[in-house]
Design an enzyme around this catalytic site. Sequence first.
Site, PDB file in Angstrom:
ATOM      1  N   HIS A  22      61.821  55.907  26.284  1.00 20.38           N
ATOM      2  CA  HIS A  22      62.935  54.978  26.524  1.00 20.38           C
ATOM      3  C   HIS A  22      62.641  53.595  25.926  1.00 20.38           C
ATOM      4  CE1 HIS A  22      66.817  55.092  28.239  1.00 20.38           C
ATOM      5  NE2 HIS A  22      66.573  54.763  29.489  1.00 20.38           N
ATOM      6  N   ASN A  70      69.193  49.686  32.588  1.00 21.34           N
ATOM      7  CA  ASN A  70      70.603  49.689  32.984  1.00 21.34           C
ATOM      8  C   ASN A  70      71.141  48.302  33.340  1.00 21.34           C
ATOM      9  OD1 ASN A  70      69.152  49.470  35.330  1.00 21.34           O
ATOM     10  ND2 ASN A  70      70.341  50.971  36.488  1.00 21.34           N
ATOM     11  N   ASP A  95      66.541  53.878  21.927  1.00 17.21           N
ATOM     12  CA  ASP A  95      66.226  55.298  21.827  1.00 17.21           C
ATOM     13  C   ASP A  95      67.516  56.106  21.784  1.00 17.21           C
ATOM     14  OD1 ASP A  95      66.498  54.345  24.600  1.00 17.21           O
ATOM     15  OD2 ASP A  95      66.157  56.430  25.165  1.00 17.21           O
ATOM     16  N   ASN A 116      72.380  53.912  28.925  1.00 21.92           N
ATOM     17  CA  ASN A 116      72.584  52.931  29.994  1.00 21.92           C
ATOM     18  C   ASN A 116      72.420  51.479  29.543  1.00 21.92           C
ATOM     19  OD1 ASN A 116      73.284  54.786  31.930  1.00 21.92           O
ATOM     20  ND2 ASN A 116      71.178  55.127  32.576  1.00 21.92           N
TER      21      ASN A 116
END
Length: 193
Positions: A22, A70, A95, A116
Amino acid sequence: MSNISLIIGLGNPGTEYAQTRHNAGFWFVERLAEQYGITLKNDPKFHGISGRGQIEGQDIRLLLPTTFMNRSGQSVVPFAKFYQITPQSMLVAHDELDMNPGIIRLKTGGGHGGHNGLRDITPHTGPDFHRLRIGIGHPGSKERVSGHVLSKAPRSEQELMDDAISHTLSKIKLLVNGEIQQAMNQINAYKPG
């Protein structure tokens, strides 16, 4: 076409996430900063780590939000507003599940694609910023996505991602000089291995 003046890497803060898939956006910006000798410093005012320097003759700001993924918009939006940077002058590196490791793509605009970080930025900026999508591969089922993005890639995959990032860094001059179409053609033509 406006020049890029802000390059943002998306990821999660903290050492436990540093090597996880991530954080591919962080890896890109960290390597860019290293390549051009730009110091990244904690910037609590904007919930991030930021730096500013010359990249191929252009004055560029770098930003790594230290919110969780997020909540990326809580860092990106006020930062861009404060420095009066339009979405068209922003590049967001992140990513990308829907591409295999070693695939890297530059695109402008579009939806958040379920990402997100993008989902938290787009409502405030609109979709017109540039995105550098760094393939991390998909685990095969929706249920396994969270574990996949928050885990470390095997070495073979990590090398593919690192090589794709290296390729993009070699095209950075086109990007920061606003030659987006040319940058897109050269970055998107990259084939791993």
